[in-house]
Design an enzyme around this catalytic site. Structure first.
Site, PDB file in Angstrom:
ATOM      1  NE  ARG A   1      20.314  21.185 -58.599  1.00  0.00           N
ATOM      2  CZ  ARG A   1      20.760  20.410 -57.634  1.00  0.00           C
ATOM      3  NH1 ARG A   1      20.653  20.791 -56.391  1.00  0.00           N
ATOM      4  NH2 ARG A   1      21.333  19.244 -57.892  1.00  0.00           N
TER       5      ARG A   1
ATOM      6  CE  LYS B   1      13.027   1.050 -64.483  1.00  0.00           C
ATOM      7  NZ  LYS B   1      14.211   1.262 -65.278  1.00  0.00           N
TER       8      LYS B   1
ATOM      9  CG  HIS C   1      12.850   2.256 -72.690  1.00  0.00           C
ATOM     10  ND1 HIS C   1      13.153   1.939 -71.401  1.00  0.00           N
ATOM     11  CD2 HIS C   1      13.717   1.562 -73.453  1.00  0.00           C
ATOM     12  CE1 HIS C   1      14.165   1.091 -71.388  1.00  0.00           C
ATOM     13  NE2 HIS C   1      14.536   0.844 -72.623  1.00  0.00           N
TER      14      HIS C   1
ATOM     15  CE  LYS D   1      13.539  -1.917 -75.653  1.00  0.00           C
ATOM     16  NZ  LYS D   1      14.856  -1.474 -76.075  1.00  0.00           N
TER      17      LYS D   1
ATOM     18  CD  GLU E   1      20.181  -4.594 -69.346  1.00  0.00           C
ATOM     19  OE1 GLU E   1      20.308  -3.532 -69.951  1.00  0.00           O
ATOM     20  OE2 GLU E   1      19.931  -4.677 -68.132  1.00  0.00           O
TER      21      GLU E   1
ATOM     22  CG  ASP F   1      16.682  -1.462 -63.418  1.00  0.00           C
ATOM     23  OD1 ASP F   1      16.323  -0.283 -63.558  1.00  0.00           O
ATOM     24  OD2 ASP F   1      17.523  -2.013 -64.160  1.00  0.00           O
TER      25      ASP F   1
ATOM     26  CG  HIS G   1      11.593  -2.521 -68.883  1.00  0.00           C
ATOM     27  ND1 HIS G   1      10.934  -1.337 -69.085  1.00  0.00           N
ATOM     28  CD2 HIS G   1      12.852  -2.170 -68.514  1.00  0.00           C
ATOM     29  CE1 HIS G   1      11.768  -0.322 -68.851  1.00  0.00           C
ATOM     30  NE2 HIS G   1      12.921  -0.805 -68.504  1.00  0.00           N
TER      31      HIS G   1
HETATM   32  C1  BG6 Z   1      16.224   0.544 -68.070  1.00  0.00           C
HETATM   33  C2  BG6 Z   1      16.900  -0.061 -66.878  1.00  0.00           C
HETATM   34  O1  BG6 Z   1      14.890   0.830 -67.782  1.00  0.00           O
HETATM   35  O2  BG6 Z   1      16.300  -0.361 -69.158  1.00  0.00           O
HETATM   36  C3  BG6 Z   1      18.338  -0.418 -67.183  1.00  0.00           C
HETATM   37  O3  BG6 Z   1      16.867   0.871 -65.793  1.00  0.00           O
HETATM   38  C4  BG6 Z   1      18.425  -1.281 -68.412  1.00  0.00           C
HETATM   39  O4  BG6 Z   1      18.961  -1.070 -66.089  1.00  0.00           O
HETATM   40  C5  BG6 Z   1      17.623  -0.671 -69.565  1.00  0.00           C
HETATM   41  O5  BG6 Z   1      19.783  -1.416 -68.775  1.00  0.00           O
HETATM   42  C6  BG6 Z   1      17.528  -1.634 -70.734  1.00  0.00           C
HETATM   43  O6  BG6 Z   1      16.958  -0.966 -71.813  1.00  0.00           O
HETATM   44  P1  BG6 Z   1      17.241  -1.444 -73.299  1.00  0.00           P
HETATM   45  O7  BG6 Z   1      16.341  -0.600 -74.135  1.00  0.00           O
HETATM   46  O8  BG6 Z   1      18.699  -1.199 -73.532  1.00  0.00           O
HETATM   47  O9  BG6 Z   1      16.911  -2.891 -73.334  1.00  0.00           O
END
Ligand code: BG6
Length: 496
Positions: A57, A156, A186, A190, A224, A243, A248
């Site tokens: 936008r 997502k 994603h 990996k 994390e 999340d 994942h």
């Molecule tokens: C995302 C989540 O899909 O993956 C995040 O929304 C998370 O909360 C992230 O931090 C982690 O991805 P990676 O590749 O850094 O492990």
């Protein structure tokens, strides 16, 4: 263990394409998509003429967008990765169109740019809020942009429960056939996740051991150190279960637990993953408290110093979980009786994602106590930060002086063994979209099966009204997550 390095990276160029990034000025485009596309160009994967068209936008010219992209690449590429000649070529392929997802504004201009090459592959990347997916898909159709070679990529969250996921899938499905919908997780892009398929199905060593006959339990940890970051609105409504676990972690579980597919064909692999999701034993009301742990971080310390608690970061009271641990079960012949311990959290001790396959102990020890403690074999597949596979085995402690046993790791550190850059997951996934290969993307029924398992947990948490258990930032989460595994006489694997 050293790995003989005969690796050369083989780059097969893809057909010319137009990639339209809706949300082209957003965080995902800046941090991930632009750097990923730059790398693919640099490695010679593009065929000309290939264009990248950002849409959002904001009022911007092509030139202003090129400045934005240059700044993004300068910030997010590693030193030495950016070179003037490549950057010049990359910026020249960027275009910008101001488009409003909620009105007709800008669509004719976008259409006329794309219609310069109606036969070219088109990838529409929706790096925007899911609330706009339907609007954008319908407008693409109405303006005549859904050409035979068009495809759509969505990120997502695909819904926040089964019902909303179905609505979202219906909305996109009304415009694009399933074969043209690329739902990104994603984690599937990996390198080590892919390696899991190679380890299991390109070696005869592990597969005969890959069942409840030989495996005691499996752990999947995605820890994390980051906190809320700048995602206040999204994260507080989502929480760790939606999340990280719904997508994942369950995708990792599928790759560990699935039966060998007949081929790497997208549907062959996804059919097998779907069977795993459908075999997950439902965790329902009476069992949720025993089989799940939900936590939220409080102020504590991280590697970079003191950090605030979740609610202080948020600036509001909240019962959203930033940590989840679950004891899951895959109810089928291969896995009956093998617990899958899953955990993920923010502001934990380390950034470390790994899958631990813990084998059963030897049935009888011929060694006396002077030999020391006997540990079980473990295969540890580390996704990040440093990608590697380690096989823990017992050996004799070297030297004279009797038989003493030692638990050591055969270390297959790919990052050291292959002197090649490890591409980001988005690089592989974006090129797979252009090639039309859906193997690493989630099919509609997978997403919905994952929600079917997650929904009762969410419902039970909501109805219990229990607050998330506090844990101090910089620790491994609430003590109940340690108890979750220890009451079964096991411990979380430590120290990679
Ligand atoms: C995302 C989540 O899909 O993956 C995040 O929304 C998370 O909360 C992230 O931090 C982690 O991805 P990676 O590749 O850094 O492990």
């Amino acid at each position: 263990m050293s790995v003989t390095n005969s690796m050369t990276s083989q780059i097969i160029p893809v057909e010319p394409f137009d990639c339209v990034v809706f949300g082209g000025t957003g965080d995902l485009a800046e941090r991930k998509l632009l750097p990923a596309l730059y790398h693919r160009q640099q490695e010679g994967q593009f065929t000309e003429p290939t264009r990248i068209i950002a849409a959002s936008r904001s009022d911007m010219t092509d030139e202003a967008y090129r400045e934005f992209a240059k700044a993004a690449l300068t910030t997010h590429l590693k030193p030495g990765e950016l070179n003037d000649e490549q950057l010049g070529r990359f910026l020249a392929r960027l275009h910008y169109r101001r488009v409003d997802a909620m009105s007709d504004a800008g669509w004719p201009e976008l259409a006329s740019l794309l219609d310069e090459a109606p036969e070219r592959i088109r990838a529409y990347y929706l790096a925007v809020s899911p609330s706009l997916f339907g609007e954008i898909a319908s407008r693409l159709k109405n303006v005549g942009l859904v050409t035979p070679k068009a495809r759509i990529i969505v990120e997502k969250p695909i819904g926040r429960d089964l019902a909303s996921a179905k609505v979202l899938n219906d909305t996109i499905g009304a415009v694009f056939a399933e074969k043209r919908i690329f739902r990104i997780d994603h984690y599937l892009g990996k390198e080590t996740v892919q390696n899991l398929m190679a380890l299991r199905f390109a070696n005869s060593l592990y597969e005969p051991l890959w069942s409840n006959d030989h495996i005691d339990h499996i752990e999947i940890t995605v820890s994390e150190t980051v906190g809320l970051e700048d995602r206040v609105t999204y994260y507080d409504k989502a929480g760790a279960l939606r999340d990280m676990v719904q997508n994942h972690i369950l995708q990792l579980l599928c790759l560990v637990a699935m039966e060998p597919p007949a081929s790497t064909d997208a549907d062959a692999v996804r059919d097998e993953k779907l069977k795993v999701l459908r075999s997950l034993k439902p965790i329902v009301n009476g069992h949720v408290a025993d089989l799940t742990v939900r936590g939220q971080y409080r102020a504590g310390a991280s590697a970079t110093g003191a950090v605030k608690g979740y609610q202080e970061e948020l600036g509001a009271e909240s019962n959203t979980e930033t940590f989840v641990a679950i004891k899951a079960e895959v109810s089928n012949w291969r896995w009956a009786g093998v617990p899958f311990y899953l955990r993920t959290g923010k502001r934990l001790t380390n950034r470390a994602s790994e899958i631990v396959i813990a084998f059963k102990k030897v049935p009888h020890s011929i060694f006396d106590e002077t030999a020391g403690k006997m540990f079980s074999n473990k295969l540890v597949i580390r996704l990040q930060p440093d990608e590697a596979v380690r096989q823990w085995i017992m050996i004799k402690d070297p030297g004279p002086g009797g038989m003493r046993l030692r638990h050591i790791a055969l270390d297959m550190s790919f990052a050291d063994a292959f002197k090649v850059r490890n591409p980001d997951a988005y690089e592989r996934l974006l090129m797979d979209v252009i090639r039309g290969n859906q193997t690493l993307f989630m099919r509609r029924d997978e997403v919905e099966a994952a929600w079917t398992w997650i929904d009762p947990i969410l419902a039970s948490w909501a109805s219990s009204g229990q607050p998330a258990l506090p844990y101090m930032a910089g620790t491994w989460g609430p003590s109940s997550s340690i108890a979750l595994i220890e009451r079964d006489g096991r411990t979380w694997h430590e120290g990679f």
